[in-house]
Design a protein around this motif. Structure first.
Motif, PDB file in Angstrom:
ATOM      1  N   GLU A  43       0.823  -1.208   0.000  1.00 16.74           N
ATOM      2  CA  GLU A  43       0.000   0.000   0.000  1.00 16.74           C
ATOM      3  C   GLU A  43       0.860   1.263   0.000  1.00 16.74           C
ATOM      4  OE1 GLU A  43      -2.729  -0.278   3.290  1.00 16.74           O
ATOM      5  OE2 GLU A  43      -3.562  -2.155   2.546  1.00 16.74           O
ATOM      6  N   ARG A  44       1.916   1.263   0.797  1.00 19.10           N
ATOM      7  CA  ARG A  44       2.786   2.433   0.918  1.00 19.10           C
ATOM      8  C   ARG A  44       3.490   2.730  -0.416  1.00 19.10           C
ATOM      9  NH1 ARG A  44       4.984   0.768   5.055  1.00 19.10           N
ATOM     10  NH2 ARG A  44       3.738   1.891   6.549  1.00 19.10           N
ATOM     11  N   ILE A  45       4.052   1.714  -1.028  1.00 19.97           N
ATOM     12  CA  ILE A  45       4.769   1.902  -2.296  1.00 19.97           C
ATOM     13  C   ILE A  45       3.812   2.362  -3.388  1.00 19.97           C
ATOM     14  CG2 ILE A  45       5.981   0.692  -4.161  1.00 19.97           C
ATOM     15  CD1 ILE A  45       7.366  -0.982  -1.942  1.00 19.97           C
ATOM     16  N   GLU A  46       2.682   1.676  -3.534  1.00 24.77           N
ATOM     17  CA  GLU A  46       1.721   2.025  -4.585  1.00 24.77           C
ATOM     18  C   GLU A  46       1.151   3.428  -4.372  1.00 24.77           C
ATOM     19  OE1 GLU A  46      -1.101  -1.196  -4.653  1.00 24.77           O
ATOM     20  OE2 GLU A  46       0.286  -2.516  -5.729  1.00 24.77           O
ATOM     21  N   ARG A  47       0.891   3.801  -3.129  1.00 26.54           N
ATOM     22  CA  ARG A  47       0.355   5.136  -2.838  1.00 26.54           C
ATOM     23  C   ARG A  47       1.378   6.220  -3.203  1.00 26.54           C
ATOM     24  NH1 ARG A  47      -0.344   4.911   2.530  1.00 26.54           N
ATOM     25  NH2 ARG A  47       1.722   5.781   2.847  1.00 26.54           N
ATOM     26  N   ASN A  48       2.627   6.033  -2.794  1.00 19.29           N
ATOM     27  CA  ASN A  48       3.648   7.038  -3.092  1.00 19.29           C
ATOM     28  C   ASN A  48       3.927   7.141  -4.585  1.00 19.29           C
ATOM     29  OD1 ASN A  48       3.786   7.690  -0.418  1.00 19.29           O
ATOM     30  ND2 ASN A  48       5.740   6.711  -0.043  1.00 19.29           N
ATOM     31  N   LEU A  49       3.895   6.032  -5.286  1.00 25.68           N
ATOM     32  CA  LEU A  49       4.081   6.081  -6.734  1.00 25.68           C
ATOM     33  C   LEU A  49       2.917   6.800  -7.412  1.00 25.68           C
ATOM     34  CD1 LEU A  49       5.543   2.531  -7.467  1.00 25.68           C
ATOM     35  CD2 LEU A  49       6.716   4.728  -7.740  1.00 25.68           C
ATOM     36  N   ALA A  50       1.705   6.630  -6.883  1.00 24.84           N
ATOM     37  CA  ALA A  50       0.528   7.270  -7.473  1.00 24.84           C
ATOM     38  C   ALA A  50       0.632   8.794  -7.438  1.00 24.84           C
ATOM     39  CB  ALA A  50      -0.736   6.821  -6.749  1.00 24.84           C
ATOM     40  N   PHE A  51       1.363   9.338  -6.473  1.00 24.67           N
ATOM     41  CA  PHE A  51       1.515  10.789  -6.359  1.00 24.67           C
ATOM     42  C   PHE A  51       2.585  11.349  -7.289  1.00 24.67           C
ATOM     43  CE2 PHE A  51      -0.451  10.113  -2.102  1.00 24.67           C
ATOM     44  CZ  PHE A  51      -1.544  10.943  -2.293  1.00 24.67           C
ATOM     45  N   GLU A  52       3.361  10.483  -7.911  1.00 26.43           N
ATOM     46  CA  GLU A  52       4.439  10.939  -8.787  1.00 26.43           C
ATOM     47  C   GLU A  52       3.910  11.285 -10.175  1.00 26.43           C
ATOM     48  OE1 GLU A  52       7.741  11.626  -8.114  1.00 26.43           O
ATOM     49  OE2 GLU A  52       6.957  11.391  -6.083  1.00 26.43           O
ATOM     50  N   LYS A  53       4.377  12.380 -10.703  1.00 25.36           N
ATOM     51  CA  LYS A  53       3.977  12.854 -12.029  1.00 25.36           C
ATOM     52  C   LYS A  53       4.384  11.834 -13.094  1.00 25.36           C
ATOM     53  CE  LYS A  53       4.476  16.853 -15.028  1.00 25.36           C
ATOM     54  NZ  LYS A  53       5.091  18.166 -15.188  1.00 25.36           N
ATOM     55  N   GLY A  54       3.464  11.501 -13.977  1.00 20.91           N
ATOM     56  CA  GLY A  54       3.750  10.620 -15.099  1.00 20.91           C
ATOM     57  C   GLY A  54       3.474   9.151 -14.853  1.00 20.91           C
ATOM     58  N   ILE A  55       3.217   8.775 -13.610  1.00 21.28           N
ATOM     59  CA  ILE A  55       2.942   7.371 -13.321  1.00 21.28           C
ATOM     60  C   ILE A  55       1.456   7.104 -13.486  1.00 21.28           C
ATOM     61  CG2 ILE A  55       2.972   5.569 -11.566  1.00 21.28           C
ATOM     62  CD1 ILE A  55       5.635   6.666 -10.652  1.00 21.28           C
ATOM     63  N   LYS A  56       1.152   6.176 -14.373  1.00 25.29           N
ATOM     64  CA  LYS A  56      -0.236   5.837 -14.693  1.00 25.29           C
ATOM     65  C   LYS A  56      -0.801   4.802 -13.725  1.00 25.29           C
ATOM     66  CE  LYS A  56      -0.162   7.877 -18.850  1.00 25.29           C
ATOM     67  NZ  LYS A  56      -1.079   8.848 -19.344  1.00 25.29           N
ATOM     68  N   GLU A  57       0.025   3.794 -13.404  1.00 29.26           N
ATOM     69  CA  GLU A  57      -0.453   2.688 -12.577  1.00 29.26           C
ATOM     70  C   GLU A  57       0.737   1.939 -12.014  1.00 29.26           C
ATOM     71  OE1 GLU A  57      -3.132  -1.387 -13.154  1.00 29.26           O
ATOM     72  OE2 GLU A  57      -2.657  -0.153 -14.884  1.00 29.26           O
ATOM     73  N   SER A  58       0.567   1.406 -10.803  1.00 36.89           N
ATOM     74  CA  SER A  58       1.596   0.539 -10.227  1.00 36.89           C
ATOM     75  C   SER A  58       0.915  -0.604  -9.500  1.00 36.89           C
ATOM     76  CB  SER A  58       2.498   1.318  -9.272  1.00 36.89           C
ATOM     77  OG  SER A  58       1.777   1.763  -8.147  1.00 36.89           O
ATOM     78  N   ASN A  59       1.562  -1.754  -9.527  1.00 34.83           N
ATOM     79  CA  ASN A  59       1.034  -2.931  -8.851  1.00 34.83           C
ATOM     80  C   ASN A  59       2.195  -3.755  -8.321  1.00 34.83           C
ATOM     81  OD1 ASN A  59      -0.751  -4.892  -7.906  1.00 34.83           O
ATOM     82  ND2 ASN A  59      -0.663  -6.015  -9.826  1.00 34.83           N
ATOM     83  N   LEU A  60       2.227  -3.909  -7.005  1.00 30.33           N
ATOM     84  CA  LEU A  60       3.291  -4.680  -6.367  1.00 30.33           C
ATOM     85  C   LEU A  60       2.800  -6.090  -6.101  1.00 30.33           C
ATOM     86  CD1 LEU A  60       6.045  -4.937  -4.957  1.00 30.33           C
ATOM     87  CD2 LEU A  60       4.961  -4.054  -2.893  1.00 30.33           C
ATOM     88  N   ASP A  61       3.512  -7.072  -6.630  1.00 34.33           N
ATOM     89  CA  ASP A  61       3.231  -8.482  -6.382  1.00 34.33           C
ATOM     90  C   ASP A  61       4.090  -8.897  -5.192  1.00 34.33           C
ATOM     91  OD1 ASP A  61       2.983 -11.226  -6.314  1.00 34.33           O
ATOM     92  OD2 ASP A  61       3.275 -11.492  -8.470  1.00 34.33           O
ATOM     93  N   LEU A  62       3.467  -9.110  -4.049  1.00 37.20           N
ATOM     94  CA  LEU A  62       4.223  -9.433  -2.831  1.00 37.20           C
ATOM     95  C   LEU A  62       4.918 -10.786  -2.904  1.00 37.20           C
ATOM     96  CD1 LEU A  62       1.901  -8.046  -0.031  1.00 37.20           C
ATOM     97  CD2 LEU A  62       4.218  -7.292  -0.598  1.00 37.20           C
ATOM     98  N   LYS A  63       4.376 -11.705  -3.690  1.00 36.54           N
ATOM     99  CA  LYS A  63       4.983 -13.035  -3.792  1.00 36.54           C
ATOM    100  C   LYS A  63       6.409 -12.952  -4.330  1.00 36.54           C
ATOM    101  CE  LYS A  63       3.911 -16.131  -6.894  1.00 36.54           C
ATOM    102  NZ  LYS A  63       3.111 -16.992  -7.759  1.00 36.54           N
ATOM    103  N   ASP A  64       6.593 -12.176  -5.403  1.00 36.50           N
ATOM    104  CA  ASP A  64       7.946 -12.056  -5.972  1.00 36.50           C
ATOM    105  C   ASP A  64       8.600 -10.710  -5.663  1.00 36.50           C
ATOM    106  OD1 ASP A  64       6.555 -10.390  -7.675  1.00 36.50           O
ATOM    107  OD2 ASP A  64       6.859 -11.595  -9.463  1.00 36.50           O
ATOM    108  N   LYS A  65       7.885  -9.835  -4.912  1.00 29.35           N
ATOM    109  CA  LYS A  65       8.386  -8.528  -4.483  1.00 29.35           C
ATOM    110  C   LYS A  65       8.740  -7.609  -5.654  1.00 29.35           C
ATOM    111  CE  LYS A  65      10.149 -10.289  -0.140  1.00 29.35           C
ATOM    112  NZ  LYS A  65      11.217 -10.206   0.838  1.00 29.35           N
ATOM    113  N   VAL A  66       8.026  -7.750  -6.757  1.00 29.72           N
ATOM    114  CA  VAL A  66       8.278  -6.936  -7.946  1.00 29.72           C
ATOM    115  C   VAL A  66       7.103  -5.992  -8.166  1.00 29.72           C
ATOM    116  CG1 VAL A  66       8.557  -7.001 -10.459  1.00 29.72           C
ATOM    117  CG2 VAL A  66       9.761  -8.653  -9.027  1.00 29.72           C
TER     118      VAL A  66
END
Length: 115
Positions: A43-66
């Motif tokens: 949640e923290r990573i995806e939320r902070n990325l969402a506030f960055e200019k130019g980022i359309k979408e982010s999704n962190l897969d916890l299983k592989d940490k990518v």
């Protein structure tokens, strides 16, 4: 006559829709290995990325940490994305977690063996 008018309107809508899709070709995707551990990290990573200019979408897969990030290369780049993840307190590929960001993480989000 109505069939011709309907056909012209349909062609017009299709033609107007094509330039919007062509803009999507400018979108890029990158996969970045993180040191995320739990759902709070995600949640923290995806939320902070969402506030960055130019980022359309982010999704962190916890299983592989990518984290997979879709972004507009005209507004941001991979180094800025990695810097955002690092400032949030997590490793981003070869970029180590920022110490100040890491210190703010809850204890459950801190990796074992870190200073």
């Amino acid at each position: 006559m109505k069939k011709h008018l309907f056909g012209l309107i349909t062609i017009l809508f299709l033609a107007l829709g094509l330039p919007a899709k062509a803009g999507d070709d400018n979108e890029k995707e990158v996969k970045i290995k993180t040191s995320a551990i739990c759902e709070m990290c995600k949640e923290r990573i995806e939320r902070n990325l969402a506030f960055e200019k130019g980022i359309k979408e982010s999704n962190l897969d916890l299983k592989d940490k990518v984290v997979t990030v879709r972004y507009n290369p005209k507004k941001t780049d991979v180094n800025k994305i990695k810097a955002t993840i690092s400032k949030t307190g997590y490793d981003a590929d070869e970029v180590m977690a920022d110490e100040k960001g890491y210190a703010k993480l809850p204890s459950c989000c801190k990796k074992s063996g870190h200073k």
